[in-house]
Each structure stands twice: as C-alpha cells, then as structure tokens.
Design an enzyme around this catalytic site. Structure first.
Site, PDB file in Angstrom:
ATOM      1  N   TYR A   1      -2.445  -0.381  10.544  1.00  0.00           N
ATOM      2  CA  TYR A   1      -2.530  -0.762   9.129  1.00  0.00           C
ATOM      3  C   TYR A   1      -1.325  -0.240   8.361  1.00  0.00           C
ATOM      4  O   TYR A   1      -0.666  -0.987   7.621  1.00  0.00           O
ATOM      5  CB  TYR A   1      -3.820  -0.214   8.520  1.00  0.00           C
TER       6      TYR A   1
ATOM      7  N   SER B   1       0.841  -1.197   0.000  1.00  0.00           N
ATOM      8  CA  SER B   1       0.000   0.000   0.000  1.00  0.00           C
ATOM      9  C   SER B   1       0.872   1.241   0.000  1.00  0.00           C
ATOM     10  O   SER B   1       1.987   1.227   0.536  1.00  0.00           O
ATOM     11  CB  SER B   1      -0.900   0.014   1.242  1.00  0.00           C
TER      12      SER B   1
END
Length: 254
Positions: A151, A138
């Site tokens: 995250y 990501s």
C-alpha cells in the site's frame, strides 16, 4: 480555483473521504459533479442533490482497473455531454496488502490510466484546453507504514507520478497536485491486512494514535482545490492542511 460553476469529475466520490468531500464540493456550487465509482449509492446521490439542487449530479459505474481505451470511451461520453471539464479528482484506493496486484492496479495504475485517458481531451498539443488533476495519495507515500509496504509503495508511486504531471504542465497544459491524508476515521482503516501478516494488529495500533475525521479531511481538501497550486504536495493530517516541501536528492538535468 473557485468551485462555483465548474464541471468536476470525481473518481471514487462515494467512498469514506470521497463522500464527505463530495458534500463539501456540492456546497460550493459547481455546475456539474460527475461521480465515477464501482458501486452506485442512490441514497448518497439523493443526499448530495438535496444539499444543493442547483448542482447537476451524475453517476457512472467505473472500475479504475479497466483499460485506457475503456476509460477514454467513458470520458468521451462525459465530455460529449458537458463539453468542458475543469477538474479531475482521482480518489480510488484500497488498503489490503494481501491483494498485491489489485492494490497496485487500483492505487497506482488506475490513477495513471484515468489520467492518460483524460489527456485525449485536455492536452493542449492536441488542441485541448488543459485542465486540473487532484490525485488522492497518502502520507504513507512520504514515510511508509512498513507493515503495509505494498500500500505504502503504491501511494509513493502515485505521488511521484503526480509530481511529474505538474512539471509537464508547460507541455500539456494540465496542472496537478497531490492530496495526502493522514490516518482518517474511515472503514478503510478499521480493519485491514498487513503484508504476510507481519502485524495482525496494525489497524488497532494505528487507531490508538490521534486521527482526523472524514469531514475535517474533506474541508481541507476543498481548501486545496481552491488554492489550485500546481505541483503542491498537500498533507491533510490531524485536521490541518499543510504544503510539504519535497527534498531533492538527485537531478536528471534534462
């Protein structure tokens, strides 16, 4: 890497970005697409088979949080059937900073465990043929969304792991690169929890800014697969595919 006639394993190939990427992969004509996911989706599998009936599509239930031994057992079943596998895509991910242990287990440890398991079949030191790994990470691994630090940190760890895999390629024969989507319109980002509720509206705030569709992301993912650049850190954001130059601030000198 030309996708045509290749054997591909796709972990989480039925998710938001995953399903659209599976569609684009199937259009390119691999010999086999093996999808490993927690929940079977017969409708999606049937759709993928209809896109290109020449492609053999197989589904196995798989939870990336199982042990390396369990992962190896499943991979042995797949390798016994296919004999060779050209590409492993690690795509499992969750976005919920309430679930600290599970976020780390799925987003980071799951990628490490599945990769470790496939080395038993690919590592050239064991007589293996080598292979290619594409890890879905990501852009939050570059610069965190600070309201979801768990995250973001899990994705930064996955990028670091992938960078190391790429540098180990001369030893193992296994090359690797990371796929780093920006904010993409998936169920993952429509509603999620910030760490300690530091920003209850974090999902809404993100979606107020430009995003990309899962199809745009998937099409660029396939371009990255075709480029097959060991060590590449690909950014897939706003419908673009860009290679990121990683800034080195320290060197181990070994």
């Amino acid at each position: 890497m030309a996708i045509a006639n290749k054997n591909i394993i796709f972990v989480a190939g039925l998710g938001g970005i995953g399903l659209d990427t599976s569609r684009e992969i199937v259009k390119s004509g691999p010999k086999n697409l093996v999808i490993l996911d927690r929940v079977e989706n017969p409708t999606a599998i049937a759709e993928l088979k209809a896109i290109n009936p020449k492609v053999t599509i197989t589904f196995y239930p798989y939870d990336v949080t199982v042990s390396v031994a369990e992962s190896t057992k499943l991979l042995k079943t797949i390798f016994d059937k296919l004999k060779t596998v050209d590409l492993l895509i690690n795509g499992a991910g969750i976005l919920d900073d309430y679930q600290i242990e599970r976020t780390i287990a799925v987003n980071f440890a799951g990628t490490v465990n599945t990769t470790t398991a496939i080395m038993a079949f690919w590592d050239k030191r064991k007589g293996g043929p080598g292979g290619v790994i594409a890890n879905i990470c990501s852009v939050t691994g570059f610069n965190s969304i600070y309201q979801v630090p768990v995250y973001s940190a899990s994705k930064a760890a996955a990028i670091s792991f992938t960078n190391s895999l790429a540098k180990l390629a001369p030893i193992t024969g296994v090359t690797a690169y990371s796929i780093n989507p920006g904010i993409t319109k998936t169920p993952l980002v429509h509603k999620f929890n910030s760490w300690l509720d530091v920003e209850p509206r974090v999902a809404e705030l993100l979606l107020e800014h430009p995003t990309q569709t899962t199809l745009q992301c998937a099409q660029n993912f396939v371009k990255a697969i075709e480029a097959n650049k060991n060590g590449a850190i690909w950014k897939l954001d706003l419908g673009r595919l860009d290679a990121i130059e990683w800034t080195q601030h320290w060197d181990s000198h070994i």
